[in-house]
Design a protein around this motif. Structure first.
Motif, PDB file in Angstrom:
ATOM      1  N   SER A   1      33.974  31.413  39.498  1.00 38.59           N
ATOM      2  CA  SER A   1      35.017  31.255  38.454  1.00 38.59           C
ATOM      3  C   SER A   1      36.181  30.649  39.224  1.00 38.59           C
TER       4      SER A   1
ATOM      5  N   VAL B   1      25.499  36.867  34.996  1.00 36.51           N
ATOM      6  CA  VAL B   1      24.959  37.815  34.026  1.00 36.51           C
ATOM      7  C   VAL B   1      24.450  36.713  32.590  1.00 36.51           C
ATOM      8  N   GLY B   2      25.491  36.319  32.353  1.00 37.10           N
ATOM      9  CA  GLY B   2      25.426  35.210  30.932  1.00 37.10           C
ATOM     10  C   GLY B   2      24.274  34.089  31.367  1.00 37.10           C
TER      11      GLY B   2
ATOM     12  N   ALA C   1      31.271  37.332  37.879  1.00 36.60           N
ATOM     13  CA  ALA C   1      30.260  38.190  37.516  1.00 36.60           C
ATOM     14  C   ALA C   1      29.720  37.879  36.253  1.00 36.60           C
ATOM     15  N   ALA C   2      30.465  37.802  35.372  1.00 34.90           N
ATOM     16  CA  ALA C   2      29.911  37.428  33.715  1.00 34.90           C
ATOM     17  C   ALA C   2      29.206  36.204  33.670  1.00 34.90           C
TER      18      ALA C   2
ATOM     19  N   GLU D   1      35.566  39.440  37.605  1.00 36.71           N
ATOM     20  CA  GLU D   1      35.215  39.379  36.541  1.00 36.71           C
ATOM     21  C   GLU D   1      34.312  38.246  35.618  1.00 36.71           C
ATOM     22  N   LYS D   2      35.206  37.175  35.736  1.00 37.75           N
ATOM     23  CA  LYS D   2      34.597  36.118  34.890  1.00 37.75           C
ATOM     24  C   LYS D   2      33.162  35.533  35.907  1.00 37.75           C
TER      25      LYS D   2
END
Length: 70
Positions: A15, A27-28, A23-24, A20-21
């Motif tokens: 990101s 996972v997304g 990792a998201a 956080e973004k």
């Protein structure tokens, strides 16, 4: 409870804004092609730098587990 087996894969999300973004994102993306995701574990956080040493991207290495099916 029946016995279960889970497979673990390693992903790296990126990101330009935050860990956080990143990792998201990992996972997304996993959720689009895998079923029964169970656990996501952040293994490592690092930064990609440009030639001037400025932050180019945040990177999150993530282990994701999902139920193994025959």
């Amino acid at each position: 409870m029946p016995e279960s087996v889970y497979k673990v894969i390693e992903l790296i999300g990126t990101s330009k804004e935050s860990w956080e973004k990143a990792a998201a994102a990992a996972v997304g993306r996993a959720g689009k092609s895998l079923r029964d995701l169970r656990v996501a574990e952040i293994v490592k956080l690092d930064l990609q730098l440009d030639a001037k040493g400025e932050i180019e991207a945040y990177r999150a290495k993530v282990n994701v587990s999902f139920k193994f099916e025959d």
